[in-house]
Design a protein around this motif. Structure first.
Motif, mmCIF file in Angstrom:
data_model
loop_
_atom_site.group_PDB
_atom_site.id
_atom_site.type_symbol
_atom_site.label_atom_id
_atom_site.label_comp_id
_atom_site.label_asym_id
_atom_site.label_seq_id
_atom_site.Cartn_x
_atom_site.Cartn_y
_atom_site.Cartn_z
ATOM 1 N N ASN A 114 0.802 -1.232 0.000
ATOM 2 C CA ASN A 114 0.000 0.000 0.000
ATOM 3 C C ASN A 114 0.826 1.269 0.000
ATOM 4 O O ASN A 114 0.514 2.231 0.705
ATOM 5 C CB ASN A 114 -0.932 0.036 1.217
ATOM 6 N N ILE A 115 1.882 1.280 -0.762
ATOM 7 C CA ILE A 115 2.732 2.466 -0.871
ATOM 8 C C ILE A 115 2.314 3.195 -2.156
ATOM 9 O O ILE A 115 2.152 2.558 -3.203
ATOM 10 C CB ILE A 115 4.222 2.050 -0.901
ATOM 11 N N PRO A 116 2.108 4.531 -2.061
ATOM 12 C CA PRO A 116 1.539 5.243 -3.213
ATOM 13 C C PRO A 116 2.379 5.134 -4.493
ATOM 14 O O PRO A 116 3.582 5.347 -4.479
ATOM 15 C CB PRO A 116 1.509 6.704 -2.750
ATOM 16 N N THR A 117 1.722 4.792 -5.581
ATOM 17 C CA THR A 117 2.334 4.795 -6.915
ATOM 18 C C THR A 117 1.204 4.831 -7.936
ATOM 19 O O THR A 117 0.043 4.580 -7.601
ATOM 20 C CB THR A 117 3.261 3.570 -7.111
ATOM 21 N N ALA A 118 1.538 5.139 -9.187
ATOM 22 C CA ALA A 118 0.516 5.247 -10.231
ATOM 23 C C ALA A 118 -0.148 3.877 -10.449
ATOM 24 O O ALA A 118 0.498 2.837 -10.352
ATOM 25 C CB ALA A 118 1.162 5.710 -11.530
#
Ligand code: AMP
Ligand code: GLY
Length: 424
Positions: A114-118
């Motif tokens: 759940n780490i932000p990325t596109a």
């Protein structure tokens, strides 16, 4: 302590230059190095992929530390090769370098934790990728899975461009095996920034943020390059955004790598997009120092770089305090005519002697050689990185451009707008 640095670009020149300041440093070897590095270290004519020769050289010279610059040997397991010979080495093992070497691995990792990325989809067949692409709209981003000398990513502004990129990667196979899988990714709007960190497992020491200029021409036009210029710090970016990226992207990623049994040791480079609402998200991770980010970050390091590397290798990075100067730095890359496509080599470089007054400008060599007469000549796409230092970005920028103008070679090209974003 004698040291071997592996690589031969502007990044490695900056690493050698910083190591040279350590009172603990003895002889510094650089394989293969370049003409500028040769002025401050001993260049060794061994290529970065010749692991047997490199490990044999390090063993023979009894070096106390090896530092690896470029991505390709890391992805191929150069750190594992040195470790097998019990030679201390700073850099990630092959299983950790995969965070850069495989975009599908990186995207799946971030997704899992759940780490932000596109948003993205990955494919290993052209037909499936094409079917998916046909449900999407431009702008859209097409990425070859593996390393592709910085050319594997197409930010497609039309569907034609997207189709062409997919075909190049999966049908024509212009990147070979690196294109066996493809990632099709949501286009992210916003401003990019790079945060490099010294990492050992869950221990993360972020370096000051920097910004690169990837496109070859002013105004961010033209094809992507390895990087045409950088600056640090980023006075126009809210420090809370940088903190957000460190806490919510970089530290969780280091933790995730540990949880996956692939602890990362080395420099973890986060390529981030600051979205219009101010939230940072991940564009990419690299498993090494950036080039030319290193050229603006290391001149701001007040601590002893050798001590930092040794602490990482010895498992004591948590105990180290790393200090940075408040000075600003701006790096202007002088490139060959034609870069990033084909370019000539061997052209004499004039004006180098008058450049490089330490204190307010440093000239890092990226692609240079000495000809038979002992004169500096061009030997790469990116030839030199001229770094200005000053109390603020404006002063550092003036110094970089003042020096850059004194250096000439036929067909020299450079951007004239490096760091202008930070002046508003
Ligand atoms: P990468 O090799 O993944 O760093 O991609 C190279 C460059 O392409 C990045 O530095 C960005 O400028 C651009 N890029 C990559 N992914 C995206 C994205 N999802 N949206 C917008 N630009 C991107
Ligand atoms: N300057 C971007 C990189 O090193 O990948």
């Amino acid at each position: 302590m004698d040291i071997l640095v592996i690589g031969g670009g502007g990044r490695e020149h900056a690493i050698v230059w910083a190591l040279k300041k350590s009172p603990k440093a003895g002889r510094i070897y650089c394989a293969p190095g370049n003409a500028g590095i040769g002025q401050i270290a001993e260049c060794v004519p061994i290529a970065v992929n010749e692991f047997d020769k490199l490990t044999a050289f390090a063993a023979e010279k009894q070096v106390g530390l090896v530092v690896v610059g470029p991505d390709d040997p890391l992805a191929d397991g150069i750190v594992d090769a040195f470790e097998a010979k019990e030679i201390p080495v700073f850099g990630p093992r092959k299983n950790a370098a995969e965070i850069e070497g495989s975009k599908t691995f990186m995207k799946d990792l971030l997704h899992k934790y759940n780490i932000p990325t596109a948003a993205y989809e990955k494919f290993d067949s052209y037909d499936a990728a094409l079917a998916y692409l046909n449900t999407q709209k431009a702008p859209i981003v097409i990425k070859a899975d593996g390393l592709a000398a910085g050319k594997g990513v197409t930010v497609a502004h039309s569907m034609e461009e997207a189709h062409q990129a997919l075909q190049d990667i999966m049908v024509t196979k212009v990147f070979g095996e690196s294109g066996a899988q493809v990632v099709i990714e949501q286009f992210l709007e916003g401003q990019e920034m790079s945060i490099l960190s010294f990492v050992d497992g869950e221990i993360v020491h972020p370096m000051p943020a920097a910004q690169d200029h990837k496109q070859v021409f002013d105004g961010d036009r033209g094809p992507n390059t390895g990087g045409m210029g950088t600056y640090s710090p980023l006075p126009h970016i809210d420090p809370a955004i940088i903190e957000d990226a460190i806490e919510n992207i970089i530290k969780p990623t280091a933790k995730a790598m540990v949880a996956e049994g692939r602890p990362f040791r080395g420099v973890l480079f986060a390529g981030l997009m600051i979205q219009p609402d101010g939230t940072p998200t991940t564009v990419e991770f690299n498993a090494r120092f950036g080039d030319p980010e290193t050229q603006v970050v290391l001149p701001r390091l007040k601590s002893d770089l050798l001590e930092v590397f040794l602490a990482a290798v010895n498992g004591t990075l948590a105990d180290v305090e790393i200090e940075w100067s408040d000075e600003a730095t701006v790096c202007v890359v002088l490139a060959s005519e034609g870069y990033p496509a084909s370019y000539p080599k061997g052209l004499p470089i004039e004006g180098l002697q008058s450049a490089g007054n330490e204190g307010d400008a440093i000239v890092f060599h990226a692609g240079t050689a000495l000809n038979a007469e002992g004169q500096f000549v061009t030997n790469g796409g990116r030839v030199l990185g001229v770094v200005g230092l000053g109390a603020g970005i404006a002063e550092a920028r003036d110094k970089a451009y003042e020096q850059a103008e004194q250096i000439t070679f036929k067909g020299k090209q450079n951007r004239t707008d490096i760091a202008t974003k930070a002046l508003v």
